[in-house]
Design an enzyme around this catalytic site. Structure first.
Site, PDB file in Angstrom:
ATOM      1  N   LYS A  35       0.546  -1.409  -0.113  1.00  0.00           N
ATOM      2  CA  LYS A  35       0.190   0.184  -0.038  1.00  0.00           C
ATOM      3  C   LYS A  35       0.454   1.484  -0.225  1.00  0.00           C
ATOM      4  CE  LYS A  35      -3.531  -2.146   2.384  1.00  0.00           C
ATOM      5  NZ  LYS A  35      -4.461  -2.800   0.968  1.00  0.00           N
ATOM      6  N   CYS A  36       1.866   1.381  -0.792  1.00  0.00           N
ATOM      7  CA  CYS A  36       2.743   2.545  -0.770  1.00  0.00           C
ATOM      8  C   CYS A  36       2.857   3.099  -2.210  1.00  0.00           C
ATOM      9  CB  CYS A  36       4.214   1.832  -1.184  1.00  0.00           C
ATOM     10  SG  CYS A  36       5.812   2.771  -1.088  1.00  0.00           S
TER      11      CYS A  36
END
Length: 159
Positions: A35-36
């Site tokens: 989730k970057c």
């Protein structure tokens, strides 16, 4: 003196794997997160892995939740995300810490062998990459902004 081949790491499946299994390969060791902002690099990492694995190249992914809690999932969630979103075929290992008192010994070794900006040791963010030659020497550290496409020539130079 320690070598990259002196370490073991657990895969997402839980199986403990000696890095000596990769002896003779050029390695790109990457701390990953699902989730970057850099997560789309999975695509480039997979492309490198697929296109160069026949020449003795392997990407090793190490999920890490230390930066913005951007890898919150358990092993099954990480495996599903990698497979379904990016069709990752390179080895993915169990979630680890890369900094601090619980840092995986492999990452302590990598950070000692290839310092970051201005000689810093700590990993600054997800998708920091370490390039390792066929003899197990840590050749270079790349920052998260260094995309797989940008470093491809340096990888190929070692093949």
């Amino acid at each position: 003196m320690a070598s990259i081949y002196d370490f073991n790491a657990a895969q997402l499946s839980g199986e403990d794997v000696p890095l000596a299994n990769y002896k003779g390969d050029v390695l790109l060791i990457v701390n990953t997160a699902s989730k970057c902002g850099f997560t789309p690099q999975y695509e480039g990492l997979e492309t490198l892995h697929k296109e160069l694995s026949g020449k003795g190249f392997t990407v090793l992914g190490f999920p890490c939740n230390q930066f913005g809690k951007q890898e919150p999932g358990d092993a099954e969630e990480i495996a599903n995300f990698c497979k379904l979103t990016y069709d990752v075929s390179f080895p993915m290992f169990a979630k680890i810490d890369v900094n601090g008192p619980s840092a995986h010994p492999l990452y302590e070794f990598l950070k000692d062998e290839a310092k970051g900006m201005m000689g810093s040791k700590s990993i600054k963010w997800n998708f920091t990459k370490f390039l390792v030659d066929r003899d197990g020497n840590v050749v270079k550290r790349f920052g998260p902004q260094d995309t797989p496409e940008k470093i491809r020539a340096e990888v190929e130079a070692l093949l």
